[in-house]
Design a protein around this motif. Structure first.
Motif, PDB file in Angstrom:
ATOM      1  N   ARG A 272      36.739  48.767  41.615  1.00  0.00           N
ATOM      2  CA  ARG A 272      37.543  49.058  40.715  1.00  0.00           C
ATOM      3  C   ARG A 272      38.882  48.594  40.373  1.00  0.00           C
ATOM      4  O   ARG A 272      39.378  48.609  39.140  1.00  0.00           O
ATOM      5  CB  ARG A 272      37.523  51.046  40.791  1.00  0.00           C
ATOM      6  N   ARG A 273      39.584  48.409  41.462  1.00  0.00           N
ATOM      7  CA  ARG A 273      40.848  47.757  41.313  1.00  0.00           C
ATOM      8  C   ARG A 273      40.991  46.484  40.718  1.00  0.00           C
ATOM      9  O   ARG A 273      41.559  45.812  40.008  1.00  0.00           O
ATOM     10  CB  ARG A 273      41.528  47.890  42.666  1.00  0.00           C
ATOM     11  N   LEU A 274      39.851  45.692  40.955  1.00  0.00           N
ATOM     12  CA  LEU A 274      39.786  44.171  40.443  1.00  0.00           C
ATOM     13  C   LEU A 274      39.326  44.315  39.058  1.00  0.00           C
ATOM     14  O   LEU A 274      39.507  43.355  38.162  1.00  0.00           O
ATOM     15  CB  LEU A 274      38.574  43.347  41.231  1.00  0.00           C
ATOM     16  N   THR A 275      38.714  45.363  38.454  1.00  0.00           N
ATOM     17  CA  THR A 275      38.182  45.448  37.300  1.00  0.00           C
ATOM     18  C   THR A 275      39.687  45.898  36.368  1.00  0.00           C
ATOM     19  O   THR A 275      39.668  45.125  35.154  1.00  0.00           O
ATOM     20  CB  THR A 275      37.261  46.484  36.974  1.00  0.00           C
ATOM     21  N   ALA A 369      41.454  35.070  34.044  1.00  0.00           N
ATOM     22  CA  ALA A 369      40.437  36.281  33.707  1.00  0.00           C
ATOM     23  C   ALA A 369      39.086  35.960  34.408  1.00  0.00           C
ATOM     24  O   ALA A 369      38.570  36.897  34.954  1.00  0.00           O
ATOM     25  CB  ALA A 369      40.305  36.512  32.227  1.00  0.00           C
ATOM     26  N   GLY A 370      38.644  34.725  34.381  1.00  0.00           N
ATOM     27  CA  GLY A 370      37.442  34.252  34.753  1.00  0.00           C
ATOM     28  C   GLY A 370      37.472  34.531  36.455  1.00  0.00           C
ATOM     29  O   GLY A 370      36.499  35.081  37.014  1.00  0.00           O
ATOM     30  N   PHE A 371      38.446  34.017  37.195  1.00  0.00           N
ATOM     31  CA  PHE A 371      38.791  34.281  38.682  1.00  0.00           C
ATOM     32  C   PHE A 371      38.631  35.846  38.837  1.00  0.00           C
ATOM     33  O   PHE A 371      37.910  36.205  39.801  1.00  0.00           O
ATOM     34  CB  PHE A 371      40.056  33.849  39.074  1.00  0.00           C
ATOM     35  N   ALA A 372      39.562  36.838  38.190  1.00  0.00           N
ATOM     36  CA  ALA A 372      39.164  38.041  38.413  1.00  0.00           C
ATOM     37  C   ALA A 372      38.053  38.621  38.106  1.00  0.00           C
ATOM     38  O   ALA A 372      37.504  39.489  38.911  1.00  0.00           O
ATOM     39  CB  ALA A 372      40.301  38.592  37.421  1.00  0.00           C
ATOM     40  N   ILE A 373      37.252  38.122  37.157  1.00  0.00           N
ATOM     41  CA  ILE A 373      36.200  38.818  36.824  1.00  0.00           C
ATOM     42  C   ILE A 373      34.978  38.665  37.526  1.00  0.00           C
ATOM     43  O   ILE A 373      34.195  39.298  38.161  1.00  0.00           O
ATOM     44  CB  ILE A 373      35.740  38.377  35.284  1.00  0.00           C
ATOM     45  N   VAL A 374      34.948  37.198  38.243  1.00  0.00           N
ATOM     46  CA  VAL A 374      33.912  36.821  39.244  1.00  0.00           C
ATOM     47  C   VAL A 374      34.403  37.747  40.372  1.00  0.00           C
ATOM     48  O   VAL A 374      33.448  38.534  41.218  1.00  0.00           O
ATOM     49  CB  VAL A 374      34.176  35.461  39.607  1.00  0.00           C
ATOM     50  N   GLY A 375      35.696  37.858  41.006  1.00  0.00           N
ATOM     51  CA  GLY A 375      36.075  38.779  41.991  1.00  0.00           C
ATOM     52  C   GLY A 375      35.295  40.165  41.872  1.00  0.00           C
ATOM     53  O   GLY A 375      34.955  40.823  42.842  1.00  0.00           O
ATOM     54  N   ALA A 376      35.507  40.814  40.650  1.00  0.00           N
ATOM     55  CA  ALA A 376      34.889  42.108  40.399  1.00  0.00           C
ATOM     56  C   ALA A 376      33.405  42.160  40.534  1.00  0.00           C
ATOM     57  O   ALA A 376      32.968  43.096  41.090  1.00  0.00           O
ATOM     58  CB  ALA A 376      35.361  42.608  39.195  1.00  0.00           C
TER      59      ALA A 376
END
Length: 407
Positions: A272-275, A369-376
């Motif tokens: 949720r937080r990474l989203t 954004a790509g790094f964060a989306i992969v993390g989520a």
């Protein structure tokens, strides 16, 4: 805020937080100071980049090693040794003219000798508070560390430009020694002894939670590094807009950490937080083309939203690691997670730089954004690997050993 006031009134908590933040303050200054100093001495940003790469490699390599040493020789001995070596190395960098290779060698030594204050502090925390307060303490710590990234770059840039790069490096040495001494001499540091791990070096990285934490840290900090490059590319070096936008990004993280610190951490907390981070960074991609340096407000709003998820995600990272490993392994585990974050920072900056050269600043925001989306996605796909800390003690697993019986 009442919960944080109660937490800070607990004996030793405020002192340790303040001391470790002071001791770690140079972490937000050293890279920029070395960059400016080496560029001034050699006339080449490329040479300065090589020196920074050497320092980053040293820091990434030493993190797990020096953290593990604290269980062998004690926290105070390891921190005293690394602080002394790091301070001496920075003094040589500041005062001794040398070629690029020489700067690289001493940059490597500076990275290798970076004191593992962060690992030490987060290993000590479970010994300062009760189980009910521990997750809030990790949230507070993750939030307050944003002060370093808001203030330190501004301070060192002003000193380096207005006074000189040598005084800037000498200021770092003074803070490193003073803050390090404050932390090392704190009574709480002397009272905590990390048991010597009986397992081979690196074994803790095989634990699913530690491996997940290392990967998530790599992706999250990679996103943050790409954002920094993107903002500088968008607003340039000449004005204050880039600094203001990045400060707003950090303020969002500080606010998010304080706001979410009391919320119990379930298995889905990280996803949720990474989203939240992903949504904010993805939104920035769509606004950056319409901006000029004079109108940074839409990017600021997007990064403020993204920042709200960063400190809360780091708090989950610290708490889940603490709850999943033995006390003797916590320092090394945090060392590996720190290494993942350093590699993420280097790769995020590099990818963003190539994209800025190729397609402009929007490419760097897309990379972030790509790094964060992969993390989520990782946090979602491997949600069963995250411990459910709701109503559960986040303290490390006690170390046990066979007890001899008299028969």
């Amino acid at each position: 805020m009442a919960g944080y006031r109660e937490l800070l009134r607990t004996s030793g908590v405020a002192r340790i937080i303040a001391a470790q933040l002071t001791a770690r303050f140079p972490n937000g200054m050293t890279s920029l100071a070395i960059l400016l100093h080496v560029e001034q001495q050699t006339g080449s940003y490329g040479a300065a980049g090589l020196v920074l790469a050497a320092a980053s490699i040293g820091q990434a390599t030493s993190g797990p090693v020096t953290s593990r040493w604290m269980g062998i020789w004690g926290i105070r001995r390891v921190l005293t040794l690394t602080t002394a070596v790091c301070a001496l190395t920075l003094l040589i960098l500041a005062l001794v003219p040398m070629g690029v290779v020489g700067y690289m060698v001493f940059g490597l030594f500076a990275g290798l000798s970076t004191p593992p204050v962060q690992s030490a502090a987060r290993t000590i925390y479970p010994k300062l508070v009760n189980a009910r307060q521990l997750t809030a303490l990790f949230s507070l710590d993750a939030s307050l560390q944003e002060i370093i990234w808001i203030l330190a770059p501004v301070v060192i840039t002003v000193v380096a430009i207005q006074v000189g790069t040598v005084p800037a490096l000498l200021l770092i040495v003074a803070i490193l020694v003073g803050g390090g001494a404050w932390f090392i001499l704190s009574p709480e540091v002397g009272r905590v002894r990390i048991p010597r791990s009986r397992r081979a070096f690196g074994t803790v990285l095989g634990k699913p939670v530690v491996l997940l934490g290392t990967v998530i840290g790599f992706l999250l900090i990679g996103a943050c590094a790409a954002v920094e490059a993107a903002v500088v590319a968008t607003f340039g070096h000449g004005g204050i807009e880039a600094g203001i936008v990045l400060a707003i990004f950090s303020v969002g993280s500080l606010a998010g950490g304080l706001a979410f610190g009391h919320i119990p951490m379930g298995s889905w907390a990280m996803a949720r937080r990474l989203t939240i981070v992903s949504v904010g960074l993805a939104a920035a991609v769509f606004f950056v083309d319409e901006l000029t340096p004079a109108t940074p407000w839409w990017v600021s709003a997007c990064l403020l939203l993204a920042g709200v998820g960063i400190a809360p995600a780091l708090a989950v990272l610290f708490a889940m690691t603490s709850a999943s490993v033995k006390f003797s392994e916590t320092a090394e585990a945090y060392g590996w997670i720190g290494t993942g974050q350093l590699i993420g920072a280097a790769l995020g900056s590099a990818i963003a730089g190539f994209l800025i050269d190729g397609v402009g600043a929007p490419g760097a925001y897309a990379a972030a954004a790509g790094f964060a989306i992969v993390g989520a996605l990782v946090a979602t796909l491997f949600v069963r690997g995250f411990p459910d800390l709701r109503g559960r003690d986040a303290s490390p697993i006690p170390d046990t050993e066979p007890v001899p019986l008299i028969t």
